[in-house]
Design an enzyme around this catalytic site. Structure first.
Site, mmCIF file in Angstrom:
data_model
loop_
_atom_site.group_PDB
_atom_site.id
_atom_site.type_symbol
_atom_site.label_atom_id
_atom_site.label_comp_id
_atom_site.label_asym_id
_atom_site.label_seq_id
_atom_site.Cartn_x
_atom_site.Cartn_y
_atom_site.Cartn_z
ATOM 1 C CD GLU A 223 42.775 41.603 38.598
ATOM 2 O OE1 GLU A 223 43.341 42.521 39.254
ATOM 3 O OE2 GLU A 223 43.252 41.091 37.595
ATOM 4 C CB CYS A 261 47.051 43.746 38.233
ATOM 5 S SG CYS A 261 46.591 41.994 38.158
#
Length: 489
Positions: A223, A261
């Site tokens: 991720e 993110c």
């Protein structure tokens, strides 16, 4: 002892990590973690941990990132409790075998898909959501029946120390381990064999994790970050514009000061709408950030210097239309808006991961499609628009981990949809059932009877058997039936 010092003091030696990994494998092989009651008890333990220790969690997140309690509850604590409860409620359904079709020619037979745990898994979490990015995947790994090692980020030492101190009190310490330490500990962990590794962090470290995992052919889920774009279309309604701006600010400056993110990295908007958008952003920021605690601080001096360095570029400084003030003593950077900074500047090529928001103008909103396709695939694409044709084009013509219309970041809170990237923004998905599936293997199970035997599947071969096999492979069962009875056309 301060949390950061405690974390350093508890850094394990390589020999300890080796015995821990082998001990976890023994626990897993004993079948302990596969038991449904064990899985449920661990999930209930996680819920108790999050509710009993709420004040300590708020304190740790404030020490690490300067987060207000409201932001901490919204983005981490509240989401986690909801998510773990959802997993607990659905676990029996997820673990049940799924029936699959079996061909008529194989009858009597049954086929099914049985989820089974992978074994002993390793989770590297990140510092920007240090509680959520640790416990969300941990809950999925436990639900799937694995033994787990969690390596929290050393860059959020208070949260890491909290997890190390409390997880053994609420979860099975023989099957769930927390390992503290820095990059050297992470590298040492990767020297051992795992059945799955989940890494959340930068692409640079992700490449190192994959390289080391290749030694043992360990499957990896990454991720990673990206430059998540936000398209703002012309909105006729003043109310719609204000709501859009509220949500943009929430997804940029009120989400760990943009250090996430999935935070909005930059905005793409038509030239004619840019001045209106900028004025709305300014006035709303003034309201939202009027009191202290409206925005978290920058993680540390290193990240502060990186972000303030963007603004030291004279070409970028000339594009500032709001904000720009930086305070190295408090590690605070004022919400800053840039208008059309140079496309080759660092702020436009690097993932910003901070409270700086570039606005890029285009002649027509539709031009954004070509722009998005020219860039690496992001973790998320956001678009504020009432244009259904534009929505359809974004979904069909671009690629990203997720697409969210008329809001941003909230997709992270949904258990019903997968969370993860594609291409340069990562691979592997989790949240809700997808967390369970990330740490499970779907095993095909096929059962046949001895009642019927078809000899056309065996040699000696002749053309008639090829003809029969053609019917089998084309599922032409009526012709097959007559052939088996000896009839020919």
């Amino acid at each position: 002892m301060a949390p950061a010092m405690a974390a350093m003091a508890e850094m394990p030696k390589p020999v300890v990590l080796g015995s821990m990994a082998s001990g976890l494998r023994e626990v897993y092989e004993s079948g302990r973690t596969k038991d449904m009651e064990w899985r449920q008890s661990q999930l209930r333990g996680l819920i108790r941990l999050l509710t009993d220790k709420e004040e300590e969690i708020f304190e740790a997140l404030h020490e690490d990132l300067g987060k207000h309690r409201g932001e901490s509850f919204r983005d981490e604590l509240g989401i986690l409790v909801k998510s773990v409860k959802y997993t607990l409620q659905n676990l029996k359904k997820w673990t049940a075998p799924e029936k699959a079709e079996s061909p008529l020619v194989a009858c009597p037979a049954t086929a099914m898909v049985v989820p089974e745990p992978l074994g002993v898994v390793l989770i590297f979490s990140c510092w920007n959501l240090p509680l959520g990015l640790a416990l969300e995947p941990l809950s999925g790994a436990i639900a799937a029946g694995n033994a787990v090692v969690l390596k929290p980020s050393e860059l959020a030492p208070s949260t890491a120390a909290f997890l190390a101190a409390n997880i053994p009190k609420y979860l099975d310490s023989r099957a769930v381990k927390v390992v503290l330490g820095g990059p050297n500990v992470g590298e040492e962990l990767m020297e051992h064999r795992w059945d799955k590794v989940l890494f959340t962090g930068s692409a640079r470290i992700g490449r190192i994790v994959m390289t080391k995992a290749a030694k043992h052919l360990t499957p990896v889920a990454l991720e990673l970050g990206s430059k998540c774009p936000c398209i703002v279309d012309w909105l006729d309604s003043k109310r719609d514009r204000q709501i859009a701006v509220n949500r943009i600010i929430g997804a940029k400056w009120s989400t760990c000061a943009g250090q996430a993110c999935i935070a909005i990295d930059h905005i793409i908007v038509e030239e004619r709408f840019a001045p209106i958008l900028i004025e709305l952003l300014k006035s709303t920021l003034k309201r939202f950030m009027a009191k202290p605690g409206g925005m978290a601080r920058i993680l540390n001096a290193k990240h502060f210097e990186r972000l303030s360095g963007y603004l030291e570029d004279n070409r970028v400084a000339a594009s500032v239309v709001h904000g720009g003030y930086v305070d190295p003593k408090t590690l605070k950077i004022e919400p800053t808006i840039l208008l059309n900074p140079p496309v080759d500047s660092d702020v436009m090529t690097d993932e910003i991961f901070g409270p700086i928001l570039p606005i890029i103008t285009v002649k027509k909103t539709e031009d954004c499609i070509a722009y998005l396709k020219s860039k690496p695939k992001p973790l998320a694409i956001y678009a504020f628009t009432n244009n259904e044709s534009l929505k359809r084009r974004i979904v069909e013509e671009t690629s990203s981990g997720s697409v969210t219309f008329n809001d941003a970041v909230v997709q992270y809170a949904l258990e019903s949809v997968p969370f993860g990237g594609v291409g340069h923004s990562g691979f592997g998905q989790y949240h809700g059932k997808y967390s369970f599936e990330l740490f499970s293997h779907k095993k095909a199970v096929f059962k046949r009877s001895f009642l019927i035997e078809f000899m056309f599947r065996y040699p000696p071969w002749d053309d008639s058997k090829i003809g029969t096999l053609r019917h089998v492979f084309s599922y032409n069962y009526i012709l097959l039936f007559f052939n088996l009875l000896g009839f020919r056309r």
